[in-house]
Scaffold this active site. Structure first.
Site, PDB file in Angstrom:
ATOM      1  N   ASP A  31       0.855  -1.199   0.000  1.00 48.46           N
ATOM      2  CA  ASP A  31       0.000   0.000   0.000  1.00 48.46           C
ATOM      3  C   ASP A  31       0.890   1.247   0.000  1.00 48.46           C
ATOM      4  OD1 ASP A  31      -3.212   0.524   1.008  1.00 48.46           O
ATOM      5  OD2 ASP A  31      -1.798   2.197   1.103  1.00 48.46           O
ATOM      6  N   ASN A  88     -12.984  -3.281   2.324  1.00 45.92           N
ATOM      7  CA  ASN A  88     -13.883  -2.162   2.599  1.00 45.92           C
ATOM      8  C   ASN A  88     -14.873  -2.098   1.449  1.00 45.92           C
ATOM      9  OD1 ASN A  88     -12.566  -1.334   4.956  1.00 45.92           O
ATOM     10  ND2 ASN A  88     -11.041  -0.180   3.795  1.00 45.92           N
ATOM     11  N   GLN A  95     -14.143   2.806   1.448  1.00 47.22           N
ATOM     12  CA  GLN A  95     -13.620   2.409   0.130  1.00 47.22           C
ATOM     13  C   GLN A  95     -13.343   3.646  -0.712  1.00 47.22           C
ATOM     14  OE1 GLN A  95     -16.016  -0.359  -2.174  1.00 47.22           O
ATOM     15  NE2 GLN A  95     -14.473  -0.512  -3.780  1.00 47.22           N
ATOM     16  N   HIS A 101     -10.141  -4.945  -3.393  1.00 44.03           N
ATOM     17  CA  HIS A 101      -8.796  -5.225  -2.870  1.00 44.03           C
ATOM     18  C   HIS A 101      -8.925  -5.716  -1.449  1.00 44.03           C
ATOM     19  CE1 HIS A 101      -9.912  -0.954  -2.573  1.00 44.03           C
ATOM     20  NE2 HIS A 101      -9.333  -0.967  -1.391  1.00 44.03           N
TER      21      HIS A 101
HETATM   22  P1  5GP Z   1      -9.710   1.600   0.334  1.00 46.14           P
HETATM   23  O1  5GP Z   1      -9.734   2.902   1.093  1.00 46.14           O
HETATM   24  O2  5GP Z   1     -10.401   1.722  -1.012  1.00 46.14           O
HETATM   25  O3  5GP Z   1     -10.160   0.410   1.112  1.00 46.14           O
HETATM   26  O4  5GP Z   1      -8.179   1.319   0.065  1.00 46.14           O
HETATM   27  C1  5GP Z   1      -7.482   1.865  -0.995  1.00 46.14           C
HETATM   28  C2  5GP Z   1      -6.021   1.732  -0.627  1.00 46.14           C
HETATM   29  O5  5GP Z   1      -5.256   1.895  -1.815  1.00 46.14           O
HETATM   30  C3  5GP Z   1      -5.543   2.794   0.360  1.00 46.14           C
HETATM   31  O6  5GP Z   1      -5.001   2.147   1.512  1.00 46.14           O
HETATM   32  C4  5GP Z   1      -4.500   3.588  -0.418  1.00 46.14           C
HETATM   33  O7  5GP Z   1      -3.402   3.996   0.372  1.00 46.14           O
HETATM   34  C5  5GP Z   1      -4.087   2.611  -1.507  1.00 46.14           C
HETATM   35  N1  5GP Z   1      -3.686   3.227  -2.753  1.00 46.14           N
HETATM   36  C6  5GP Z   1      -4.365   4.195  -3.442  1.00 46.14           C
HETATM   37  N2  5GP Z   1      -3.714   4.511  -4.579  1.00 46.14           N
HETATM   38  C7  5GP Z   1      -2.610   3.712  -4.624  1.00 46.14           C
HETATM   39  C8  5GP Z   1      -1.555   3.579  -5.569  1.00 46.14           C
HETATM   40  O8  5GP Z   1      -1.497   4.245  -6.598  1.00 46.14           O
HETATM   41  N3  5GP Z   1      -0.593   2.666  -5.281  1.00 46.14           N
HETATM   42  C9  5GP Z   1      -0.618   1.896  -4.138  1.00 46.14           C
HETATM   43  N4  5GP Z   1       0.373   1.024  -3.965  1.00 46.14           N
HETATM   44  N5  5GP Z   1      -1.608   1.996  -3.232  1.00 46.14           N
HETATM   45  C10 5GP Z   1      -2.601   2.891  -3.468  1.00 46.14           C
END
Ligand code: 5GP
Ligand code: ZN
Length: 118
Positions: A31, A88, A95, A101
């Site tokens: 992440d 999430n 999310q 993911h």
């Molecule tokens: P969500 O909030 O949708 O459950 O999680 C999305 C996750 O993706 C977050 O923890 C965020 O830090 C990660 N994330 C968002 N954009 C990128 C990216 O471009 N590269 C990586 N490696 N992680 C990302």
């Protein structure tokens, strides 16, 4: 034209990520804003926008994502201490990327229930 999905771009190798595992069905990478000493995301190569959109034919794929989490927990050294694996789903759950993911997090103790800050 719609913006490309960033996780589809990572899975296709068109966008950089620190990949820790990949196979025919899934890709796992660190992440970009880790919330624990070890925080990786496991994604299917197939684009599915949210856990509300999964279908019966995705059952094996979802099982494979969980088995990958178990393998990576061992490989990355968080199996013994314990870890959290989370999907999430939707805005209230936090999310922000609309390609499913599985968060795999470990290396610190985490609070429960997950109120703000946990
Ligand atoms: P969500 O909030 O949708 O459950 O999680 C999305 C996750 O993706 C977050 O923890 C965020 O830090 C990660 N994330 C968002 N954009 C990128 C990216 O471009 N590269 C990586 N490696 N992680 C990302
Ligand atoms: Zn996608």
């Amino acid at each position: 034209m719609n913006k490309p999905c960033i996780f589809c771009e990572i899975a296709a190798g068109r966008m950089n990520a620190e990949i820790v595992h990949e196979d025919e069905h899934v890709v796992a990478f660190r992440d970009i804003h880790p919330q624990a000493p070890m925080h990786v995301l496991i994604i299917p190569r197939k684009h599915i926008s949210s856990m509300l959109e999964i279908a019966p034919e995705d059952a094996e794929l979802l099982g494979h994502m969980h088995l990958t989490a178990r393998k990576l927990a061992r490989d990355l050294g968080i199996a013994e201490g314990g870890y959290r694996s989370i999907f999430n789903c939707g805005t209230d759950a936090g999310q922000t990327v609309w390609h499913i993911h599985l968060h795999l997090m470990g290396g610190r103790s985490m609070g429960w229930p997950p109120w703000p800050g946990n």
